[in-house]
Enzyme design. Sequence first.
Site, PDB file in Angstrom:
ATOM      1  N   SER A 262      42.500   5.280 -32.615  1.00 24.04           N
ATOM      2  CA  SER A 262      41.450   5.656 -31.664  1.00 24.04           C
ATOM      3  C   SER A 262      40.673   4.420 -31.223  1.00 24.04           C
ATOM      4  O   SER A 262      40.802   3.342 -31.807  1.00 24.04           O
ATOM      5  CB  SER A 262      40.475   6.632 -32.332  1.00 24.04           C
ATOM      6  OG  SER A 262      39.740   5.937 -33.323  1.00 24.04           O
ATOM      7  N   LYS A 263      39.855   4.632 -30.194  1.00 27.77           N
ATOM      8  CA  LYS A 263      39.040   3.536 -29.688  1.00 27.77           C
ATOM      9  C   LYS A 263      38.107   3.034 -30.792  1.00 27.77           C
ATOM     10  O   LYS A 263      37.834   1.847 -30.890  1.00 27.77           O
ATOM     11  CB  LYS A 263      38.234   4.037 -28.485  1.00 27.77           C
ATOM     12  CG  LYS A 263      37.270   3.010 -27.952  1.00 27.77           C
ATOM     13  CD  LYS A 263      36.804   3.366 -26.573  1.00 27.77           C
ATOM     14  CE  LYS A 263      35.386   2.929 -26.287  1.00 27.77           C
ATOM     15  NZ  LYS A 263      34.959   1.672 -26.831  1.00 27.77           N
ATOM     16  N   ARG A 264      37.661   3.973 -31.647  1.00 29.93           N
ATOM     17  CA  ARG A 264      36.759   3.581 -32.725  1.00 29.93           C
ATOM     18  C   ARG A 264      37.425   2.564 -33.671  1.00 29.93           C
ATOM     19  O   ARG A 264      36.775   1.645 -34.152  1.00 29.93           O
ATOM     20  CB  ARG A 264      36.286   4.814 -33.493  1.00 29.93           C
ATOM     21  CG  ARG A 264      34.883   4.612 -33.975  1.00 29.93           C
ATOM     22  CD  ARG A 264      34.141   5.851 -34.440  1.00 29.93           C
ATOM     23  NE  ARG A 264      34.560   7.109 -33.891  1.00 29.93           N
ATOM     24  CZ  ARG A 264      34.904   8.160 -34.657  1.00 29.93           C
ATOM     25  NH1 ARG A 264      34.928   8.044 -35.973  1.00 29.93           N
ATOM     26  NH2 ARG A 264      35.212   9.302 -34.101  1.00 29.93           N
ATOM     27  N   GLY A 266      39.589   0.356 -32.887  1.00 31.58           N
ATOM     28  CA  GLY A 266      39.559  -0.917 -32.176  1.00 31.58           C
ATOM     29  C   GLY A 266      38.181  -1.553 -32.262  1.00 31.58           C
ATOM     30  O   GLY A 266      38.052  -2.743 -32.559  1.00 31.58           O
ATOM     31  N   ASP A 267      37.144  -0.735 -32.021  1.00 29.71           N
ATOM     32  CA  ASP A 267      35.771  -1.256 -32.068  1.00 29.71           C
ATOM     33  C   ASP A 267      35.453  -1.801 -33.462  1.00 29.71           C
ATOM     34  O   ASP A 267      34.868  -2.875 -33.612  1.00 29.71           O
ATOM     35  CB  ASP A 267      34.759  -0.153 -31.726  1.00 29.71           C
ATOM     36  CG  ASP A 267      34.864   0.254 -30.262  1.00 29.71           C
ATOM     37  OD1 ASP A 267      35.478  -0.517 -29.486  1.00 29.71           O
ATOM     38  OD2 ASP A 267      34.359   1.333 -29.894  1.00 29.71           O
TER      39      ASP A 267
END
Length: 503
Positions: A262-264, A266-267
């Site tokens: 998920s994008k999380r 990556g963050d």
Amino acid sequence: MTKDIRVRFAPSPTGPLHIGGVRTALFNYLFAKKNKGTFVLRIEDTDQKRYVPGAEKYITDALEWCNIPYDEGPEKDGGFGPYRQSERKHLYKQYADQLIENGNAYYAFDTSESLDEHRKIHEANGKTFIYNWNNREELNNSLSLSEKDVNQRLQSGNPYVIRFKSPQNETLILNDEIRGEIKIDTNILDDKILFKSDGMPTYHLANIVDDHLMEITHVIRGEEWLPSLALHVLLYRSLDWEAPSFAHLPLILKPVGKGKLSKRDGDKMGFPVFPLQWNDPKTNDISSGYREDGYLPEAVINMLAFLGWNPGTEQELFSLSELINEFSLSRVNKAGAKFDPEKTKWFQQQHLQNLDTSIITSAFEKILNDKNIQTTVDLNTVVSMVKERAVFIDDLWDLTHFIFISPSEYDAKAVKKAWKDDTPTLMHELTRILDDISDFSSDNVSTIVKSWIKGKEIGFGKIMMPLRIALVGSLQGPDLFDIASLVGKEETIQRIENAIEVN
Ligand code: GLU
């Protein structure tokens, strides 16, 4: 005669394209090109509530950056357009009507409140409410109501949806190119909505109608669509159409822990999950992209190809044309593929090394221009000198800035280690040696300086380390004599004098 291969990538413009979506596009592209087929881009924008301005442009820009162009799509008509579902609205209703006529679909008038009520009652009894054969006769639809009642409702504009009538007591044998045979008991299927009360088709209807009309031969998409496969195959059967082949690509998993990337993730771990930077028009949030982070599209594509596919050999580095040659669906795994940000960097580093030095040099020239640096130094030599240690083009600046800008500060630790009491005297002597050299090539300077050191019977480090501090500002960098030769005699002497003054 065998049919021409036609595949499609069918994203919904609901936000930026995740790298999982790019992987789907890539596998479609590779399959099409390997089989001399056609790669179609279709924009699935029937859900107006989820439409995000700029998302379609983002999708086409991302495909362009990745070098995986579509043969047909918006603004690229191949005779099967339009390629945006919102421009095809008028096409879908007739097929929903056809399904009603042949008994495979029905009108449903249930309000969302009444459906909520049914859900609550089921939940209270520890059950899940599924709209299907089990209860459809008791709900508010054209199967339970009289024909007269149904006609009246339709004429008076009573809102309705059209639902698929899933067959009962059947075992469907589905085939997936990656997973093989899948058996589904039709009794577990719900009667999915095909046509909404707002006059728009749902994804399911629009998707199969378009795949049929666009003569798609292979549907290659993410695993999240596997649960829809039974419905889609049933829709083809109910419309008396030949179904395409299906291949559901494995999920892309988090680098650590369980679940989908998920994008999380990556963050948290500091890597992009989008091909290009995305500026969210609603929140103004900026999400990082591989392009802006300095990755080469070749590296991103190579990395994505290995998320679920492998060539069956040891080879890991592939150009796009090699991928086209090697690609086959039979070498795609069904197990989820773990995303590995470090491996992505490795692909980046390898592809950077494979780039022609002249390409890197012109990118480097641009960096120097942006920094307002004018130089007569041969940039090809500079690039060849440090290229091996660069992962990104931008690294070239960190690896070579001292060639263009004389050090103004000196690394304190390095000075402490290498700058001794007798260093200034030795450095002065060295400047005199250097001043006498007329051929300032790296090899010649190296030979002369080394023989001078030998003659003095002192350790090499006593000269080489302070000289490095003088030229670079620290104890890092490529071959010292290469640097001296590049910056030239005068500048080398000047830098030694500066260092003597400061340290
Ligand atoms: N519009 C769907 C999506 O956004 C396409 C699914 C499919 O390829 O059938 O993923």
